[in-house]
Scaffold this active site. Structure first.
Site, PDB file in Angstrom:
ATOM      1  CE  LYS A  44      28.385 -13.333  -8.009  1.00 41.83           C
ATOM      2  NZ  LYS A  44      29.533 -14.147  -7.700  1.00 41.83           N
ATOM      3  CG  ASP A  45      20.966 -18.836  -7.130  1.00 35.94           C
ATOM      4  OD1 ASP A  45      21.725 -19.685  -7.634  1.00 35.94           O
ATOM      5  OD2 ASP A  45      20.708 -18.795  -5.912  1.00 35.94           O
TER       6      ASP A  45
END
Length: 406
Positions: A113-114
């Site tokens: 998700k980064d």
């Protein structure tokens, strides 16, 4: 580029409007009104780009220079990825027999998700500074979305973030990543129930448009179009590194196995496929298998209960991005999509119509790829007897395994 609701009853908006929106006013999710079609020449040009440059090119197609000029966009992407530990940002590891693993864990919180959230945060701050506005982000999480969202906006002067995490359902590392942040703009709450149950009040809040506008609320869950936009780059980047040459005709097909929960990454792959990228998608799920049942036999219905596993991001019964996949599968028919989703919201059970099931699915149908590891056995490993090694007979070619998705 304009964006429309999957349910067809909301006004169309531009990228900035989609970025700052959660659900559309009619309860749908925003999608591009028209998907660009990529030529073989464009794919060849993109194949030599670095990951940040590839994201820049992809975003430029869906944002437009009138909203973010190209030089500004390049600067935002450079800033987004400067904290990644891997020089390439994303790395493809080659295994045996044509198998590959796309490493998406080199960001600040070690979650894939980064990648999308660091870009989304840059977009938010770009527009907020220009408009001199402040927003409050509301996020429901089963673990990795919350920690990655916090990391992307902590300390931002024009953004506050409220994160709701299901008490006892996150890994200890992810819980600590969220609860030990001391920035004044970060507010984390543990709530009773699972991740599906905490999504319900969040959706109710975003359905109250007066309340949302009064408090300048928005979401960073994968209902947000910006996250899917950046996640599409995973597929292009991996494809270019898997295929031996882009001078072949037709271009070879790469099969991508996508561990999935809320189906955001899966929906991004479907969109890349619709744009002309020669990939085949296979969804890997655990025993909470509503996505598999939907693809396999058109059964989009809740099970009696969520079964907790070690992969908490996959312990989801309501994969809200399936709405986007249904919309694509129906030929962007908002009436069909609206009818399906409204029935699901009323009854928690929908059988996909035969005309929809008969269409070529963007996601391969096959045996369930499922590791039956209960959350109560943290020392256990997946039992291969409970997994299906051959997800699809398919054509011979490379196979890619990216990371789990919430």
């Amino acid at each position: 580029m304009w964006y429309v609701s999957t349910r067809g009853l909301a006004p169309r908006i531009d990228f900035e409007g989609a970025l700052f929106s959660g659900y559309a006013p009619d309860g749908g999710l925003y999608m591009p009104e028209k998907l660009p079609q990529l030529s073989s020449e464009t794919l060849r040009q993109w194949s030599v780009l670095s990951y940040p440059s590839l994201v820049t090119e992809l975003c430029a197609l869906f944002i437009g220079p009138e909203l973010i000029p190209r030089n500004d966009l390049s600067d935002l992407m450079h800033q987004a990825f400067c904290r990644f530990r891997c020089r390439e940002v994303v790395h493809l590891s080659r295994l045996r027999s044509g198998l590959n693993v796309l490493e998406l864990w080199h960001g600040v919180t070690h979650a894939f998700k980064d990648l999308s959230l660091c870009c989304t945060a840059q977009f938010l701050q770009y527009f907020l500074e220009k408009r001199e506005k402040h927003i409050t982000v509301v996020v429901g999480t089963s673990g990795d979305t919350g920690s990655a969202a916090i990391a992307s906006v902590q300390g931002a002067k024009n953004i506050d973030i409220i994160v709701l995490l299901p008490k006892g359902h996150c890994t200890k590392v992810q819980e600590l990543q969220m609860t030990t942040v001391l920035s004044e703009n970060v507010h984390v709450f543990a709530v009773e129930g699972n991740s599906d149950e905490l999504d319900e009040p969040i959706k109710a809040v975003f359905a109250d448009m007066v309340f949302v506008k009064k408090h300048n609320l928005m979401s960073l869950n994968s209902i947000n179009w910006s996250r899917l936009l950046v996640q599409m780059a995973h597929y292009f980047f991996a494809y270019f590194r898997c295929v031996p040459s882009l001078d072949l005709h037709p271009l070879p097909v790469v099969e991508v196995v996508v561990p999935t929960g809320a189906a955001g990454n899966l929906a991004a792959g479907c969109i890349a496929q619709k744009m002309g990228l020669p990939i085949r998608l296979a969804a890997a799920v655990n025993c909470n298998d509503i996505i598999h049942r939907s693809v396999q036999r058109g059964d989009f219905s809740l099970s009696e209960a969520v079964t907790p596993t070690l992969a908490s991001a996959m312990d989801i019964q309501v994969p809200y991005n399936m709405e986007r996949i249904f919309w694509l599968l129906s030929g962007c028919d908002s009436q069909v999509t609206r009818t399906l989703m409204e029935q699901f919201e009323r009854t928690q059970s929908v059988s996909l119509p035969k005309e929809l099931q008969s269409k070529p699915s963007p996601v391969l149908s096959g045996p369930r790829l499922c590791s039956q590891v209960p959350r109560s056995c943290p020392g256990s490993r997946a039992d291969p007897r409970n997994s299906s090694r051959d997800l699809s007979p398919g054509e011979k070619g490379d196979t890619l395994y990216p990371n789990v998705e919430e």
